[in-house]
Design an enzyme around this catalytic site. Structure first.
Site, PDB file in Angstrom:
ATOM      1  N   CYS A 338       0.792  -1.230   0.000  1.00 12.44           N
ATOM      2  CA  CYS A 338       0.000   0.000   0.000  1.00 12.44           C
ATOM      3  C   CYS A 338       0.828   1.286   0.000  1.00 12.44           C
ATOM      4  CB  CYS A 338      -1.018   0.027   1.130  1.00 12.44           C
ATOM      5  SG  CYS A 338      -1.116  -1.431   2.123  1.00 12.44           S
ATOM      6  N   ARG A 367       7.070 -10.851   5.812  1.00  8.97           N
ATOM      7  CA  ARG A 367       6.698 -10.597   7.209  1.00  8.97           C
ATOM      8  C   ARG A 367       7.335 -11.665   8.079  1.00  8.97           C
ATOM      9  NH1 ARG A 367       0.282  -9.231   6.250  1.00  8.97           N
ATOM     10  NH2 ARG A 367       0.664  -7.710   4.607  1.00  8.97           N
ATOM     11  N   GLN A 385       0.938 -11.141  -2.667  1.00 11.87           N
ATOM     12  CA  GLN A 385      -0.478 -10.774  -2.591  1.00 11.87           C
ATOM     13  C   GLN A 385      -0.973 -10.402  -3.978  1.00 11.87           C
ATOM     14  OE1 GLN A 385       0.033  -7.517   0.248  1.00 11.87           O
ATOM     15  NE2 GLN A 385      -1.143  -8.713   1.738  1.00 11.87           N
ATOM     16  N   ASP A 387      -2.598  -8.022  -4.885  1.00  4.24           N
ATOM     17  CA  ASP A 387      -3.005  -6.784  -4.240  1.00  4.24           C
ATOM     18  C   ASP A 387      -3.558  -5.788  -5.254  1.00  4.24           C
ATOM     19  OD1 ASP A 387      -3.346  -5.359  -1.987  1.00  4.24           O
ATOM     20  OD2 ASP A 387      -1.225  -5.034  -1.554  1.00  4.24           O
ATOM     21  N   HIS A 389      -5.205  -1.490  -4.989  1.00  3.30           N
ATOM     22  CA  HIS A 389      -5.754  -0.405  -4.180  1.00  3.30           C
ATOM     23  C   HIS A 389      -6.604   0.480  -5.062  1.00  3.30           C
ATOM     24  CE1 HIS A 389      -2.265  -1.821  -1.853  1.00  3.30           C
ATOM     25  NE2 HIS A 389      -3.112  -1.681  -0.863  1.00  3.30           N
ATOM     26  N   LYS A 473     -13.841  -4.039   7.313  1.00  9.55           N
ATOM     27  CA  LYS A 473     -13.460  -4.913   6.200  1.00  9.55           C
ATOM     28  C   LYS A 473     -14.427  -6.069   6.013  1.00  9.55           C
ATOM     29  CE  LYS A 473     -10.316  -7.584   9.115  1.00  9.55           C
ATOM     30  NZ  LYS A 473      -9.077  -8.351   9.149  1.00  9.55           N
ATOM     31  N   HIS A 519      -8.423  -1.450   0.049  1.00  5.00           N
ATOM     32  CA  HIS A 519      -7.428  -2.504  -0.157  1.00  5.00           C
ATOM     33  C   HIS A 519      -8.197  -3.753  -0.526  1.00  5.00           C
ATOM     34  CE1 HIS A 519      -4.388  -0.446   2.567  1.00  5.00           C
ATOM     35  NE2 HIS A 519      -5.510   0.117   2.943  1.00  5.00           N
TER      36      HIS A 519
END
Length: 649
Positions: A338, A367, A385, A387, A389, A473, A519
RNA sequence: GCCGGGGUAGCUCAGGGGUAGAGCGCUUCCUUGGUAAGGAAGAGGUCACGAGUUCAAUUCUCGUCCUCGGCUCCA
């Protein structure tokens, strides 16, 4: 006399003090045999607890969740009784039910340890106690008496629990020589429990807090019939065969290396193929939905994460900063994408006409998960991910959210994921200090999610206090082979990052406004998704492929499993004839090890009936047409044939 | 990270103070229209890594790494 109302609204008159069991008897002796618990005006009660006033009741059997929970909770007590006999002086924590079965957290006497062998003995003991047919008796007790009672027993754990309860609400349950603090409800007696399997021993912190004492947790499952236990055990065996770690190794999809480091999966050629198919599929869908692919580096300046606030959250417990020869220069492996995307947004001034802007990236993040948490591909330290946005105006939020749900639906449908849970996570209304952003914005965001889910016909569970600190979420969970739930797709509304990065757009009013950020990751991560996908599809060939894409199906390496798996589709003689064809060409039979090297089999749809007509589509070709299953099988045969020959030529 | 199991051939595992075994798989040859088969020969292991105890360690002890079941945490 009191009036008892049954679920079908029929009413019957009974003497005051009638029990759930009495009512069941009155309805039918067979029902009385099967019933396990009763709900009285919505609260689940013991079957033998007297009902004193008019009530609406519902009787629960094994088939009902409430019935199972009652059954398993009583089983936990039975296990505790057996353990107390086996290890006198054991202290008991809590003994709740879980999805399948129950556990009890116990504190064994000094110096005692429990092993697998002990479990078998405790199982036997439980069955012996069950045969004694002891009644399980409920009694109410004052707080003072309860405290006194467990004090004499020296049971600190129970004392702690009791001290937090309100006087007048404390109940005890007794069976045989065992008495436990418990809210209930319970079975009438222990005889119901006919089959017992204690499944695991594990450590668990008292009340889930790692600062507390580590207790021994014993998991078990029980059934009203021996046969049900046997079926369950077979099911578990089958599930183990579907474990993605096993299949991943057998099929050479991915691997780990001690030298590379724990939690860092590496994709082998076949696995990469599978993963790329999924990525391509999603990219195509996203393109249709107006997403643009972007790419960002794997590291970022520490200040980027200080700005985003992630440094505070991940800094200390994560991979540590990367130093450079330059004094004071520090970078971090990115724990999420992000912040980078926010900087892409900030690259130039944005107009309200530009929004929504949808940036997608298959972004690999790192992580430092706790070592004990690592698990196959479902929990790793480096993962990618899917991912994206979305930066949008407040008036676009709901619509954008719905579009993301659409994408997730497309994926789940394509991959035949039917059994998922959708969870809406909202803020805890009692702890406003935990969340950033104005209450008005939170209201709007929460309403947008709830309405979007509703309008999409999504069945959801709502959890208060589960929201991220920056916004509410919607998560999608799928179970793995062993029934463990994994969060895959996630959609999160974020007011925080646009604030921190001072993102803006110029509105129609020529003023600066703050965009809202969504997200979202429909797969969650490629690693976890492939893991769940493998477990979800393995053993139930054909794999999937419905709407308009053909995705590859990894076939099992063993010929037997292969033949068994495909037999839904093609019967064994078809396979044999394919093999025999090949046999003629090369002058001998294809051997297992050769067959297993055929990496993938393309299949479409799932067979429901011989005569069923299905529409078949193919990636890159679109609609191939409508056909019957027999025709379809022909097509698949051709596919297999082609694959065989392309493999050998 | 914590509690408790593990780490022996490519895979699944047995064994156990005197430097290793099985089944499957692999290689070569043979046989075979009862073949998702059979036979013969063979290759393949510093028994996770490091240290200690011992005349001797793969086996016992300690440490490290990895892994499994949980707990806390999360995509």
């Amino acid at each position: 006399m009191i009036t008892i109302t049954l679920p079908d609204k029929s009413q019957r008159q009974f003497e005051s003090g009638v029990t759930g069991m009495d009512v069941a008897q009155a309805i039918s002796p067979r029902l009385a045999k099967e019933v396990l618990a009763v709900s009285v005006n919505g609260a689940v009660w013991d079957l033998n607890r007297p009902i004193l006033e008019d009530a609406e009741i519902k009787l629960f059997k094994w088939e009902d969740r409430e019935g199972q929970e009652t059954f398993w909770h009583s089983s936990a007590h039975l296990m505790a009784e057996a353990i107390e006999t086996y290890f006198p002086g054991t202290k008991f924590g809590i003994g709740p039910t879980v999805d399948t079965g129950f556990y009890y957290d116990i504190d064994l006497p000094e110096g005692k340890q429990i092993t697998e062998k002990d479990l078998e003995k405790i199982e036997k003991l439980m069955l012996e106690l069950s045969r004694q047919k002891n009644n399980i008796v409920r009694s109410e007790i004052s707080k003072a008496d309860a405290l006194k009672m467990f004090e004499t027993k020296g049971d600190a754990l129970k004392l702690e629990l009791i001290s937090e309860l309100e006087d007048g609400t404390i109940t005890l349950y007794n069976q045989g020589n065992f008495t436990d603090l418990c809210r209930g409800p319970h079975l009438p007696n222990t005889e119901y429990i006919k089959a017992v399997k204690l499944t695991a021993i594990a450590g668990a912190y008292w009340r889930g807090n790692e600062k507390n004492k580590m207790l021994t947790r014993i998991y078990g499952v029980t059934f009203p019939k021996q046969k049900m236990l046997e079926e369950y055990l077979i099911l578990m065996e089958e599930a183990k065969k579907r474990d993605h770690r096993k299949i991943g190794k057998e099929m050479e999809l991915f691997t780990f290396s001690q030298k590379v480091g724990q939690g860092l999966p590496m994709w082998l050629p076949k696995g990469t193929m599978l993963r790329m198919q999924l990525e391509d599929f999603l990219k195509k869908v996203q393109k249709k939905f107006g997403y643009e692919q972007v790419m960002t580096p794997h590291i970022g300046d520490v200040n980027l994460y200080k700005t985003s606030g992630h440094y505070a959250k991940y800094g200390a417990d994560s991979f540590q900063v990367i130093k450079t020869p330059q004094e004071g220069e520090e970078y971090m492996l990115k724990p999420m994408n992000c912040p980078h995307h926010c900087e892409l947004y900030a690259f130039k001034p944005r107009s309200y006409k530009d929004l929504p802007i949808r940036m997608a990236e298959f972004g690999t993040v790192y992580r430092y998960e706790q070592s004990g948490e690592l698990h196959g591909l479902t929990r790793v330290r480096g993962f990618t991910q899917d991912d994206a946005h979305i930066y949008c105006r407040p008036d676009q939020l709901k619509d954008e959210f719905k579009k993301v749900i659409d994408i997730i639906f497309i994926i789940f449908k394509a991959l035949d994921f039917k059994d998922y849970t959708a969870q809406i996570s909202l803020r805890d209304p009692n702890k406003p200090e935990k969340y950033i952003g104005s209450p008005e914005n939170w209201d709007k965001a929460e309403r947008a999610i709830i309405e979007a889910a509703e309008e999409k016909g999504l069945i959801t569970v709502t959890e208060l206090g589960e929201a991220a600190f920056y916004g509410p979420k919607l998560d999608f969970m799928i179970k793995d082979a062993l029934g463990r739930k994994w969060q895959l797709g996630t959609i999160q509304v974020d007011y925080n990052l646009p604030e921190r990065f001072e993102l803006e757009y110029i509105g129609a009013d020529d003023k600066r406004h703050r965009p809202i950020m969504i997200h979202r990751a429909p797969f969650g991560s490629m690693e976890r998704f492939v893991a769940v996908l493998i477990e979800h599809t393995a053993g139930k060939f054909p794999l999937w492929l419905t709407p308009e894409q053909v995705v590859v199906l990894p076939i099992s390496e063993k010929y037997n499993e292969y033949a068994k798996g495909v037999s839904d589709f093609l019967n064994n003689s078809d396979i044999r004839s394919l093999v025999d064809d090949r046999n003629e060409k090369i002058g001998r039979k294809i051997r297992d090890n050769e067959l297993k090297r055929i990496p993938y089999l393309l299949v479409v749809g799932e067979k429901e009936a011989e005569t069923q007509t299905i529409s078949v589509r193919r990636q890159g070709q679109g609609d191939i047409g409508t056909m019957r299953w027999s025709e379809f099988e022909q097509l698949v045969q051709t596919e297999v044939r082609e694959q065989l020959s392309s493999f050998y030529n």
